[in-house]
Design a protein around this motif. Sequence first.
Motif, PDB file in Angstrom:
ATOM      1  N   UNK A 299      29.115  27.715  36.435  1.00 24.36           N
ATOM      2  CA  UNK A 299      29.548  28.557  37.546  1.00 24.36           C
ATOM      3  C   UNK A 299      28.361  29.060  38.360  1.00 24.36           C
ATOM      4  N   UNK A 300      28.525  29.057  39.678  1.00 27.68           N
ATOM      5  CA  UNK A 300      27.493  29.570  40.580  1.00 27.68           C
ATOM      6  C   UNK A 300      27.794  31.004  41.015  1.00 27.68           C
ATOM      7  N   UNK A 301      28.916  31.557  40.526  1.00 26.93           N
ATOM      8  CA  UNK A 301      29.292  32.900  40.958  1.00 26.93           C
ATOM      9  C   UNK A 301      29.880  32.886  42.361  1.00 26.93           C
ATOM     10  N   UNK A 302      29.948  34.046  42.956  1.00 32.84           N
ATOM     11  CA  UNK A 302      30.518  34.175  44.300  1.00 32.84           C
ATOM     12  C   UNK A 302      29.436  33.882  45.336  1.00 32.84           C
ATOM     13  N   UNK A 303      29.153  32.600  45.545  1.00 34.14           N
ATOM     14  CA  UNK A 303      28.133  32.218  46.523  1.00 34.14           C
ATOM     15  C   UNK A 303      28.697  32.181  47.937  1.00 34.14           C
ATOM     16  N   UNK A 304      30.009  32.019  48.073  1.00 35.15           N
ATOM     17  CA  UNK A 304      30.642  32.022  49.394  1.00 35.15           C
ATOM     18  C   UNK A 304      31.039  33.450  49.745  1.00 35.15           C
ATOM     19  N   UNK A 305      30.629  33.896  50.919  1.00 40.13           N
ATOM     20  CA  UNK A 305      30.891  35.271  51.330  1.00 40.13           C
ATOM     21  C   UNK A 305      32.215  35.389  52.068  1.00 40.13           C
ATOM     22  N   UNK A 306      33.185  34.588  51.703  1.00 44.19           N
ATOM     23  CA  UNK A 306      34.524  34.663  52.280  1.00 44.19           C
ATOM     24  C   UNK A 306      35.501  34.143  51.229  1.00 44.19           C
ATOM     25  N   UNK A 307      36.785  34.381  51.435  1.00 43.91           N
ATOM     26  CA  UNK A 307      37.807  33.849  50.537  1.00 43.91           C
ATOM     27  C   UNK A 307      37.929  34.630  49.240  1.00 43.91           C
ATOM     28  N   UNK A 308      38.914  34.213  48.433  1.00 39.82           N
ATOM     29  CA  UNK A 308      39.209  34.873  47.162  1.00 39.82           C
ATOM     30  C   UNK A 308      38.590  34.069  46.016  1.00 39.82           C
ATOM     31  N   UNK A 309      37.658  34.672  45.322  1.00 42.55           N
ATOM     32  CA  UNK A 309      36.947  34.004  44.234  1.00 42.55           C
ATOM     33  C   UNK A 309      37.668  34.258  42.914  1.00 42.55           C
ATOM     34  N   UNK A 310      37.714  33.232  42.066  1.00 42.31           N
ATOM     35  CA  UNK A 310      38.325  33.379  40.745  1.00 42.31           C
ATOM     36  C   UNK A 310      37.614  32.475  39.745  1.00 42.31           C
ATOM     37  N   UNK A 311      37.205  33.063  38.627  1.00 38.28           N
ATOM     38  CA  UNK A 311      36.574  32.284  37.561  1.00 38.28           C
ATOM     39  C   UNK A 311      37.615  31.658  36.636  1.00 38.28           C
ATOM     40  N   UNK A 312      38.899  31.859  36.943  1.00 41.96           N
ATOM     41  CA  UNK A 312      39.965  31.344  36.079  1.00 41.96           C
ATOM     42  C   UNK A 312      40.267  29.874  36.333  1.00 41.96           C
TER      43      UNK A 312
END
Length: 417
Positions: A299-312
């Motif tokens: 996982x790169x984490x929340x690299x995009x500063x838009x949209x809904x991020x989910x590690x699931x």
Amino acid sequence: MTPRPRTALSRLLRRTVPTPVTSALRRYRDTSAANAPASAVRDSGPSADERLRRYEARTKELLELLTDAQARAAQHEGTLAEAQAQLADAVAERDAARKEVRRLRNHVAIWQRRIKSPSFLRHHHAWVDLGKHYRQDPSPAKERIGELNRKLWVHAYAASHGVALPTIYALAERPEDVDLSRLPDEFVVKSDGGTASKAVLPLRRVGEDRYEWISHDPPRTLSTTEVVEHFQAARAAGASYGPVFAEQLLRPLHGEGLPDDVKIYVAYGKVLHVLLRRPQIIDGRPVTTTRYVDDKGVSLGKVALWGQHSEDIPVPEQLDQMLAVAVRLSLSLPMPLCRVDMYETPDGPVLGEITRTPGAPHFYREDHDLFLGTEWTKAEARLFEDMHQGRSGRPLWGPHADLSMIDDIPGFDAPQA
């Protein structure tokens, strides 16, 4: 000491023999009393009733003054409350303006650094502008890079490289010309070009001329007429264009529903990152959750500063096979970056599409944007070196090329062998 008899006699004489002054005072008093009116004799001041009337009048006057004062006070209180509310709004606007100024200053500072250093966003904007010239290329259809925007061209191109693809059931120039009744119970209707949220309909037959819109929440069914109207509305909005076709509905490797999108960003043979995307239609609106991983699935984490991020969203079990396909297709195209969309299915990885200008805000975390921009520059250098060594500036079709389908697609020039 004066003898007592003399003193008593003196007092008696004073009472019985008036002095001239005493006599005068008595005469004046008697005369005034005789000449004064009877009322004056009886009452020398205002009567009790008169005084009461005066008090009542004064009380009424004071009450009126008090009422007026209270009204003025209430008016002033309302004005004060309004002024306080306006002041609070002004303070809030000031704080918001200060916050926006700080944001803009930070944004300007970031952009100043990005202008001076490699940036994916800056490269992407230039690449989009270059794409306008690709669409004006007079070369035969099979040689035009601009045709990557068309799903059917990509289908033929990927097939030439032996990449697995969904089966196409039907093809027509207009949505009303696709006969849904002759299709399997599950299928996907797509237009050759357009956005995925508007130009793609996954359907399941649930009755006579009734089709369930898969992944739509709340559940929704459409008739043939409504399917046609959906694509007509998308065309009118510019979100769908070109021929319409129906293809195989892909199943996920595990579970039900639709497989997750696996979007692989490749810079001329090097994987930059993998976007795992889970789209849904909720209350008629597209809602998507995303996750970014590297070529190892980390996982790169929340690299995009838009949209809904989910590690699931799970990393595909077939990721290595997908990356191999993406790298092979990337090296066959004369461009520094492309996005290869794949799906994980029980039959192995299946290609969705290839995109030369991926649609998204592309506003990444600063360190990741720098990484992507740097790799884009390196990819351009590798591509130019290969072209210097004799690589063609056109797409390299694979050994399994069968371009007969392109001949049947409305709007394509006849391809050259």
